[in-house]
Design an enzyme around this catalytic site. Structure first.
Site, mmCIF file in Angstrom:
data_model
loop_
_atom_site.group_PDB
_atom_site.id
_atom_site.type_symbol
_atom_site.label_atom_id
_atom_site.label_comp_id
_atom_site.label_asym_id
_atom_site.label_seq_id
_atom_site.Cartn_x
_atom_site.Cartn_y
_atom_site.Cartn_z
ATOM 1 N N ASN A 97 -60.444 -17.525 1.740
ATOM 2 C CA ASN A 97 -61.162 -17.018 3.185
ATOM 3 C C ASN A 97 -60.200 -17.324 4.089
ATOM 4 O OD1 ASN A 97 -63.137 -15.949 1.555
ATOM 5 N ND2 ASN A 97 -64.401 -17.362 2.060
ATOM 6 N N ASP A 120 -64.870 -19.938 7.864
ATOM 7 C CA ASP A 120 -63.506 -19.692 7.122
ATOM 8 C C ASP A 120 -62.739 -18.825 8.306
ATOM 9 O OD1 ASP A 120 -64.582 -21.407 4.881
ATOM 10 O OD2 ASP A 120 -64.924 -19.559 3.875
HETATM 11 O O1 RIB Z 1 -67.533 -20.342 3.106
HETATM 12 C C1 RIB Z 1 -67.844 -19.073 2.388
HETATM 13 C C2 RIB Z 1 -67.348 -19.161 1.065
HETATM 14 O O2 RIB Z 1 -68.267 -20.329 0.301
HETATM 15 C C3 RIB Z 1 -67.734 -18.024 0.170
HETATM 16 O O3 RIB Z 1 -66.753 -16.943 0.149
HETATM 17 C C4 RIB Z 1 -67.974 -18.482 -1.235
HETATM 18 O O4 RIB Z 1 -66.870 -18.226 -2.184
HETATM 19 C C5 RIB Z 1 -68.027 -19.974 -1.140
HETATM 20 O O5 RIB Z 1 -66.833 -20.638 -1.511
#
Ligand code: RIB
Ligand code: NA
Length: 312
Positions: A42, A253
């Site tokens: 992400n 993220d």
């Molecule tokens: O921070 C969000 C993420 O946490 C999601 O995309 C999921 O995959 C987890 O890793």
């Protein structure tokens, strides 16, 4: 490379419901989507969508999810020379429930992510050592993340560490191997024992983290924005304008990926401004459902967020 992420990749299986279910309860959801996620991927994809040259160091399973993830990296322009597939575990998956208030709960089965090793980091020495910014999280083994941060730091690369998901008893070297530590309320609490519920407690937790050795600490407080603490910034609250949240999954993220972009491509932009801009990028990601799919590209953002800094 501008931004190199040594970290996780998952497939997000997202169910949308009115509210979170209670233990033992079955409830009806009203929408389902499958998307690309994982904190590492992400953050990398966010930086790429803003225009950074990015690369991932990651481990996938030899399966449908892994194949699709490789294709996704290709499509969004993330270099995947150091993304490998193993037949010893399945690709990481995250089961996510997003309720109507925009909040989420997540179970991850990290699978192949847990097989990303220090050996894989060693193979990517050149990539990591020549990056502008290196980013790590905790969805791969701690030893792997720490090896990557140490390698980057010893090559003079700017490092950002996101201790997520929250972990206790982190190796003390993590604190001295990152230039910025960025955590949310629960992660900061797990690391310090301070219950983080407001700006005041965030400042206290940040000072504790700084005393362990990290220069700069950012604690994200969701809709209230983030608190920036460093030698120059005394626990400043950087607010964010309020929005109607549809899905906050991956907002942290989005923030970190955007922050890495600004550090790498606009190094003269003052950190406070970079945090302000990254806050806004993250809040925009909360207004669409899904994780990576909700992250805006440079052309979808207000012009001022992409404007070069004015240097005096
Ligand atoms: O921070 C969000 C993420 O946490 C999601 O995309 C999921 O995959 C987890 O890793
Ligand atoms: Na979102």
């Amino acid at each position: 490379m501008d931004v190199v992420v040594v970290g996780s990749s998952m497939t997000d299986l997202v169910s949308f419901t009115q509210r979170q279910p209670r233990p033992g309860e079955t409830i009806h959801g009203n929408k389902f989507l499958m998307g690309f996620g994982g904190k590492g991927a992400n953050q990398c994809v966010m930086a790429a969508k803003l225009g950074a040259k990015t690369a991932m160091v990651a481990k996938l399973g030899k399966d449908f999810y892994g194949d699709n993830t490789l294709e996704n990296f290709q499509n969004v322009g993330v270099n995947k020379d150091h993304v490998s597939q193993t037949d010893e575990a399945s690709s990481g998956v995250a089961s996510i429930i997003v309720s109507e208030d925009g909040q989420n709960s997540i179970v991850i089965v990290a699978g192949a992510n847990l097989l990303l090793s220090e050996g894989d980091v060693a193979k990517a020495t050149e990539l990591i050592g020549n990056a502008k910014v290196v980013l790590c999280q905790l969805e791969v083994p701690q030893a792997t993340s720490l090896a990557a941060l140490k390698l980057a730091k010893s090559s003079g690369v700017f490092t950002i560490f996101n201790p997520a998901p929250a972990a206790e008893n982190l190796d003390a070297d993590f604190y001295t191997s990152c230039d910025i530590l960025c955590a949310n309320e629960s992660e900061a609490e797990m690391l310090t024992g301070v219950t983080v519920s407001d700006v005041d407690s965030a400042q206290r937790a940040a000072e504790m983290l700084r005393s362990k050795g990290c220069e700069t600490v950012i604690i994200t407080l969701g809709e209230r924005g983030s608190v920036l603490t460093s030698a120059q910034h005394d626990g400043v609250l950087v607010p964010v304008s309020s929005i109607k949240a549809v899905d906050t999954t991956g907002a942290g993220d989005s923030f970190i990926g955007a922050l890495a972009y600004y550090r790498a491509l606009m190094p003269t932009l003052p950190l406070l401004d970079a945090v302000t801009r990254a806050n806004t990028v993250a809040s925009i990601s909360c207004q669409a459902s899904g994780t990576q799919s909700s992250f805006p590209t440079a052309s979808q953002l207000p012009k001022d967020l992409m404007a070069a800094p004015v240097n005096h």
